[in-house]
Design a protein around this motif. Structure first.
Motif, short mmCIF file in Angstrom:
data_model
loop_
_atom_site.label_atom_id
_atom_site.label_comp_id
_atom_site.label_asym_id
_atom_site.label_seq_id
_atom_site.Cartn_x
_atom_site.Cartn_y
_atom_site.Cartn_z
N VAL A 636 0.83 -1.21 0.00
CA VAL A 636 0.00 0.00 0.00
C VAL A 636 0.86 1.26 0.00
O VAL A 636 0.45 2.30 -0.51
CB VAL A 636 -0.96 0.00 1.22
CG1 VAL A 636 -1.68 1.33 1.37
CG2 VAL A 636 -1.97 -1.13 1.08
N SER A 640 2.11 5.97 -6.22
CA SER A 640 0.84 5.89 -6.96
C SER A 640 1.04 5.45 -8.41
O SER A 640 0.14 4.88 -9.02
CB SER A 640 0.13 7.24 -6.93
OG SER A 640 0.95 8.25 -7.49
N ASP A 645 -5.08 1.76 -9.34
CA ASP A 645 -6.39 1.63 -8.69
C ASP A 645 -6.88 0.18 -8.70
O ASP A 645 -7.53 -0.28 -7.76
CB ASP A 645 -7.42 2.52 -9.39
CG ASP A 645 -7.22 3.99 -9.07
OD1 ASP A 645 -6.43 4.28 -8.14
OD2 ASP A 645 -7.84 4.84 -9.73
N LYS A 648 -5.11 -1.61 -5.95
CA LYS A 648 -5.70 -1.20 -4.67
C LYS A 648 -6.98 -1.98 -4.39
O LYS A 648 -7.23 -2.42 -3.26
CB LYS A 648 -6.00 0.30 -4.68
CG LYS A 648 -4.79 1.20 -4.61
CD LYS A 648 -5.21 2.66 -4.68
CE LYS A 648 -4.02 3.59 -4.75
NZ LYS A 648 -4.41 5.00 -4.91
N LEU A 680 -6.72 3.07 1.17
CA LEU A 680 -7.48 2.23 0.23
C LEU A 680 -8.95 2.60 0.25
O LEU A 680 -9.64 2.49 -0.76
CB LEU A 680 -7.33 0.75 0.59
CG LEU A 680 -5.93 0.14 0.47
CD1 LEU A 680 -5.94 -1.30 0.95
CD2 LEU A 680 -5.41 0.21 -0.96
N GLY A 684 -9.15 5.19 -5.10
CA GLY A 684 -9.17 3.98 -5.91
C GLY A 684 -10.51 3.80 -6.61
O GLY A 684 -11.28 4.76 -6.77
#
Length: 931
Positions: A636, A640, A645, A648, A680, A684
């Motif tokens: 996590v 990015s 997404d 995630k 999370l 996402g």
């Protein structure tokens, strides 16, 4: 509008006295425009300055406006004093002292002027003391650091102190003013890694939030020097220089907090030229052989972070178009590198994937079709220039570029696949005798097979070749890629090519081979990641996933790989874990349709025995024991650009499966699961956020919030929980979110306020109307905790709502738990707000009957709460007490109050006696002895 400046002045004075400084400024400004009298003009400037002082805004105006009044009348003592105050607020203590001194000279007996002089004198002395002390410390540190004969321990201490000083505004300014940048450059030139790190980290601190200083440091050091330091093959130094350059870029782009100092407020710095210069130098780094793999990664990361727009609503994407025109071919060159070839640029495991991510971000940042067409044309022309039937090495680079683009902007990659001869070349390379040809071609086929339309073409042309390669090659790197290609084609193609037919073996055999590669640390990470991707497909088989979770070394090897910054690895690990925990979505089979399908002799998929709940629970327990939570928490934290997404969402699914058993939630929190779930739940896909929020709700429902979410973190959890109070969510999500909010609302008033601010109150009230007993109970218990908050109480007091009526009616419910919670809420409301005591008797005609039932309830907790409500009503108002005494409630109170003392029921008996005592105080009843 008034045209008399004197009237405008008087109007401004009224506004000033009313603390409306904005309107006062407008009146004084209007008066200045109309006024021609110099004496009045000085007064108006002085008064306007007083307004700005009160507003504490307009830094330069603060000192300039009193100066205008002084220009008109040099002996205007009020203007002098206000300028002194303004200069003091700007930190110009020496100038402020001079003005205060003039005021004290004019009026030596004015205590205010004398006190200001004393205070400013003391502040100046303290400032000089700190400045002198800081200057001495800086000088001493540099002497120690630049002296090669200094003890190692002293040098390390001086280096650390210098870094700390550089992060403080006063310290950074002293270093800068005392030739510090030149001395720091000397430290870098020593070539000593520790000294270089200390110097670079100090420079980073000096740049943060100070555009002028950051610009000066950039020009003094030179962008070429900074990039050359970032190019070194030393991870720590490369990262530190990257952070320095990021700090400079942040300042140039106007990000972060800008500190103003003296004349710098008037400086206007044109940063576009500097930003373009930095961008061009970073693009040059991408294709330079003198740049290490680490340095190339840093350059790509800086471009990823700073070139595309942060918000697509912004119109200006000029940074992106500039990079496409000047550097797209350079990025494509990095993507097209083949590590196994001798002419390859220095790379790390992540370089090419990071370059693919950059290609994707640039493509997504384009605003219109012409811009995207230009991007595509540049790519096509570059690939065409590499395709040469007479030079296979050159052609390999072209195929590798297509493979890299497919990992970035996939739609563009598909268009590139459609270029004449590209697909045919990929399939032909699979049949080549050269291992390097096979390696590149197999990877390209894998990335190309993600789309069904492309996979169909490849299945009809490439499956046989991949099977042949898998069987015959002795090169492990090629073998593993061929296996993943077959797995992926079987999954994407949706054809009769099932996994069990590949390599003429069972999926268990293939998975065992993947686990063997995964555990083999002698194989490079890039090859081992393909083993993880293979397992991501193979674990769809129930037998494979059961064997996999029992293989401790394979699990640990996968968790270790998950810590690497690789988008494909993260996605593959998350996919494998979703398969092992059965946390994917499944379609519920309708029994009638199943019977119909069997009747028509159609194939009906049956659940594998090892996909049943007992086996899933065992696998979850095994993963928890192996440390899966720590691995997920580490995943996590990835950048990015790496953690997509989709990844995630998969991680959120796994977390939700892990949280199923309440006994495991403490372990999940202890290993960082609670902290990992918060981002999370906030970012996402919609599905991913719901799954993560549900997992948070499960933890929040039974855990101590102070332990599960320490410090300020607990306030971040409220919003995800509130998001589950929605009719689109299922009943279990609603219920567990309510339990979590109930737990939180019982901790502190600040948490209760946060729940109210997130607009949860209307949703909680709606669930109090629910037919479902458990939802109604959970909502009522949550409201029972929330009514302690004054804002919630005021909403009950407000006219035109049925909140109090609902709570009163819930007190009459047959469900004992709902009754207990509602009675608790009503007891607290009537104790806190006397208005609600009389309002309670008006909201429903059943109020007295409900109250009597509470006071006679078999459950002692409910009975106690009912008697507290009765006491609150009696205490609130004598007339209300009289109304109650005239009912059967008096008999109930007398009956309970006369009972013998009993430790178990004493709290109930005492409240009844208090009610009777209060009635006696009012004179509504008399003791038996007086009758």
């Amino acid at each position: 509008q008034m045209e008399d400046p004197i009237q405008l002045k008087e109007e401004g004075n009224k506004y000033f006295q009313a603390s409306d400084y904005e309107k006062a400024v407008q009146s004084y400004t209007q008066a200045l425009k109309l006024n021609k009298d110099k004496a009045l003009q000085a007064v108006l400037y002085r008064n306007r300055a007083a307004c700005f002082l009160k507003k504490v805004s307009g830094a330069r105006l603060l000192s300039r406006i009193p100066s205008l009044a002084i220009d008109i009348n040099a002996s205007d003592i009020k203007a002098l004093f206000r300028r002194s105050q303004a200069l003091e607020k700007l930190g110009k203590l020496d100038q402020a002292f001079k003005d205060a001194q003039k005021c004290a000279t004019m009026e030596p007996r004015n205590k205010n002027f004398q006190e200001t002089l004393r205070r400013l004198g003391a502040d100046i002395q303290e400032k000089l003391r700190i400045q002198f002390s800081t200057d001495m410390r800086v000088q001493k540190m540099f002497e120690i650091l630049l002296d090669e004969n200094s003890e190692k321990e002293k040098r390390e201490k001086a280096a650390n102190n210098l870094i700390v000083l550089g992060r403080e505004e006063a310290g950074a300014e002293r270093i800068f003013q005392n030739n510090g940048v030149h001395l720091l450059l000397q430290l870098i030139e020593t070539k000593n890694p520790e000294m270089i790190l200390a110097a670079v980290r100090t420079l980073s601190g000096m740049c943060i939030g100070h555009k002028a200083r950051a610009t000066a440091i950039l020009h003094y050091l030179g962008i070429d020097s900074i990039c050359s330091w970032m190019s070194v093959d030393n991870e720590e130094i490369s990262l530190a220089v990257c952070n320095l350059l990021q700090g400079i870029i942040d300042c140039l782009m106007g990000q972060g907090k800008e500190e103003h100092h003296g004349k710098e407020t008037a400086m206007v710095l044109d940063t576009k030229k500097d930003l373009k210069m930095i961008t061009m130098r970073l693009l040059d780094m991408l294709i330079s052989k003198n740049v290490s793999g680490q340095g190339r990664d840093r350059a790509l990361n800086l471009l990823n972070k700073n070139i595309p727009r942060k918000d697509l609503k912004e119109h200006d994407n000029s940074r992106t178009t500039f990079v496409i025109e000047n550097g797209l071919k350079k990025i494509l060159k990095v993507v097209g590198q083949i590590p196994e070839m001798p002419d390859c640029l220095p790379l790390t495991e992540n370089t090419q994937l990071t370059a693919s991510v950059l290609l994707n971000k640039l493509y997504d940042d384009l605003r219109c079709d012409p811009e995207r067409d230009n991007y595509r044309v540049i790519c096509e022309e570059y690939i065409k220039s590499k395709i040469d039937p007479q030079n296979m090495d050159k052609t390999l680079h072209a195929i590798q570029i297509v493979s890299g683009v497919l990992q970035g902007p996939f739609d563009l990659g598909n268009k590139l696949l459609g270029m004449k001869g590209v697909m045919e070349m990929m399939v032909a390379l699979c049949g080549s005798e050269r291992e390097i040809d096979q390696l590149v071609a197999v990877e390209a086929l894998i990335h190309a097979s993600t789309k069904l339309s492309r996979a169909t073409f490849i299945i009809s042309n490439g499956v046989t070749l991949l099977k042949e390669i898998y069987k015959k090659t002795k090169n492990e790197k090629i073998k593993i890629r061929a296996l993943v290609g077959l797995c992926k084609l079987g999954s994407a193609g949706g054809t009769d090519y099932g996994l069990r037919q590949f390599a003429e073996g069972s999926t268990e055999k293939l998975a065992k081979q993947c686990r063997k590669w995964l555990c083999n640390t002698s194989i490079d990470t890039r090859t081992r990641k393909w083993a993880v991707e293979g397992l991501a497909y193979l674990t769809l088989d129930a037998d494979v996933k059961d064997d996999f979770v029992e293989d401790e070394p394979a699990l640990q090897a996968m968790f270790e790989l998950a810590k690497t910054s690789d988008k494909t690895i993260l996605y593959s690990v998350a996919s494998a874990l979703v398969n092992c925990t059965n946390s994917y979505d499944t379609k519920e089979l309708v029994p009638e349709l199943v019977q119909l399908a069997k009747f028509s002799k159609q194939h009906v998929p049956e659940e594998h025995p090892k996909d049943k709940k007992d086996f899933v629970v065992k696998r979850v327990k095994r993963l928890l024991k192996a440390g899966v939570v720590s691995a997920l928490a580490c995943m996590v934290k990835a950048d990015s650009a790496i953690l997509t997404d989709q990844s995630k969402e998969l991680i959120a699914r796994v977390f939700l499966a892990l949280c199923e058993d309440p006994k495991d939630r403490g372990m999940i929190v202890a290993q960082g699961g609670g902290k990992a779930l918060i981002p999370l739940a906030l970012e996402g896909t919609d599905v991913g956020k719901i799954k993560a929020s549900h997992a948070l709700a499960k933890i929040a429902a039974i855990s101590n919030p102070d332990i599960a979410f320490p410090g300020e973190r607990v306030y971040e959890v409220v919003r995800p929980l509130v998001s589950l109070l929605n009719t689109d969510r299922d009943g279990l999500q609603n219920y567990e979110a309510l339990l979590g909010l109930t737990n939180f609302s019982g901790r502190s008033d600040r948490l209760r306020m946060k729940i109210v601010k997130e607009r949860a109150l209307p949703d909680i009230e709606n669930y109090m109307f629910e037919n479902h007993d458990q939802l109604r109970q959970a909502a009522t218990e949550c409201m029972c905790n929330l009514v302690v908050n004054k804002e919630v109480q005021e909403r009950f007091v407000a006219d035109g709502n049925d909140r109090l009526k609902l709570v009163v009616l819930l007190c009459g419910e047959d469900d004992e738990k709902v009754q207990t919670a509602a009675a608790g809420a009503l007891a607290m409301l009537t104790a806190a707000q006397k208005k609600l005591c009389s309002k309670m008797t008006e909201v429903t005609t059943q109020w007295l009957e409900i109250l009597q039932r509470l006071c006679l309830h078999d459950n002692m907790e409910v009975q106690h709460r009912g008697l507290v409500i009765a006491f609150n009503l009696i205490s609130a108002d004598k007339d209300l007490a009289k109304k109650l005494v005239e009912t059967e409630l008096l008999e109930i109170l007398t009956f309970i109050g006369k009972q013998a003392d009993d430790p178990k029921r004493q709290h109930i008996i005492n409240v009844a006696r208090d009610c009777l005592a209060k009635c006696m105080d009012y004179g509504l009843i008399k003791p038996l002895s007086q009758l």
